[in-house]
Design an enzyme around this catalytic site. Sequence first.
Site, PDB file in Angstrom:
ATOM      1  N   ASP A 294       0.809  -1.221   0.000  1.00 42.16           N
ATOM      2  CA  ASP A 294       0.000   0.000   0.000  1.00 42.16           C
ATOM      3  C   ASP A 294       0.843   1.272   0.000  1.00 42.16           C
ATOM      4  O   ASP A 294       0.652   2.164   0.829  1.00 42.16           O
ATOM      5  CB  ASP A 294      -0.972  -0.006   1.183  1.00 42.16           C
ATOM      6  CG  ASP A 294      -1.981  -1.126   1.063  1.00 42.16           C
ATOM      7  OD1 ASP A 294      -2.865  -1.014   0.192  1.00 42.16           O
ATOM      8  OD2 ASP A 294      -1.874  -2.114   1.811  1.00 42.16           O
TER       9      ASP A 294
ATOM     10  N   ASP B  29      -0.514  -2.172  -4.741  1.00 46.37           N
ATOM     11  CA  ASP B  29      -0.993  -0.801  -4.558  1.00 46.37           C
ATOM     12  C   ASP B  29       0.160   0.197  -4.525  1.00 46.37           C
ATOM     13  O   ASP B  29       0.355   0.947  -3.579  1.00 46.37           O
ATOM     14  CB  ASP B  29      -1.888  -0.677  -3.328  1.00 46.37           C
ATOM     15  CG  ASP B  29      -3.185  -1.456  -3.469  1.00 46.37           C
ATOM     16  OD1 ASP B  29      -3.473  -1.932  -4.583  1.00 46.37           O
ATOM     17  OD2 ASP B  29      -3.913  -1.581  -2.481  1.00 46.37           O
TER      18      ASP B  29
ATOM     19  N   ASN C 160      -4.817  -4.411  -6.154  1.00 50.21           N
ATOM     20  CA  ASN C 160      -6.093  -4.091  -6.791  1.00 50.21           C
ATOM     21  C   ASN C 160      -6.049  -2.758  -7.536  1.00 50.21           C
ATOM     22  O   ASN C 160      -6.744  -2.591  -8.533  1.00 50.21           O
ATOM     23  CB  ASN C 160      -7.238  -4.120  -5.782  1.00 50.21           C
ATOM     24  CG  ASN C 160      -7.122  -3.070  -4.707  1.00 50.21           C
ATOM     25  OD1 ASN C 160      -6.097  -2.945  -4.055  1.00 50.21           O
ATOM     26  ND2 ASN C 160      -8.185  -2.329  -4.494  1.00 50.21           N
ATOM     27  N   HIS C 161      -5.214  -1.811  -7.122  1.00 50.84           N
ATOM     28  CA  HIS C 161      -5.127  -0.543  -7.843  1.00 50.84           C
ATOM     29  C   HIS C 161      -4.452  -0.730  -9.197  1.00 50.84           C
ATOM     30  O   HIS C 161      -4.869  -0.118 -10.185  1.00 50.84           O
ATOM     31  CB  HIS C 161      -4.414   0.519  -7.004  1.00 50.84           C
ATOM     32  CG  HIS C 161      -5.299   1.061  -5.935  1.00 50.84           C
ATOM     33  ND1 HIS C 161      -5.955   2.258  -6.049  1.00 50.84           N
ATOM     34  CD2 HIS C 161      -5.672   0.539  -4.736  1.00 50.84           C
ATOM     35  CE1 HIS C 161      -6.691   2.466  -4.965  1.00 50.84           C
ATOM     36  NE2 HIS C 161      -6.516   1.421  -4.160  1.00 50.84           N
TER      37      HIS C 161
END
Length: 101
Positions: A9, A38, A69-70
């Site tokens: 992230d 991410d 997922n990004h």
Amino acid sequence: MKRRIIVGDIHGCFKTLRSLLEDKIKITKEDKLFFVGDFIDRGPSSREVLDYLIDLKWRGFKVLAIRGNHEDMLLQAVEDESYLHAWFNNGAEYTLKSFDV
């Protein structure tokens, strides 16, 4: 000392990532670096994050990067315009801006 370092992230926060790895953790080429997705969106420097991860690999660091997922949203939006709305709701404008788009 061999270490396994896992980072997720990042979301376009290049300065924070570089400071974490170089100033706080003080990575070495013996470390195994796992980046678990991410990398892009929301933060101001998605391009710099990606360039930095590539540069680490080129400089001989052990890097494994797994898309999140990004990154999936970006790839879906490239393939099918109907995914653009979802990607933009999750910070696409910051990624595009970092690439001067």
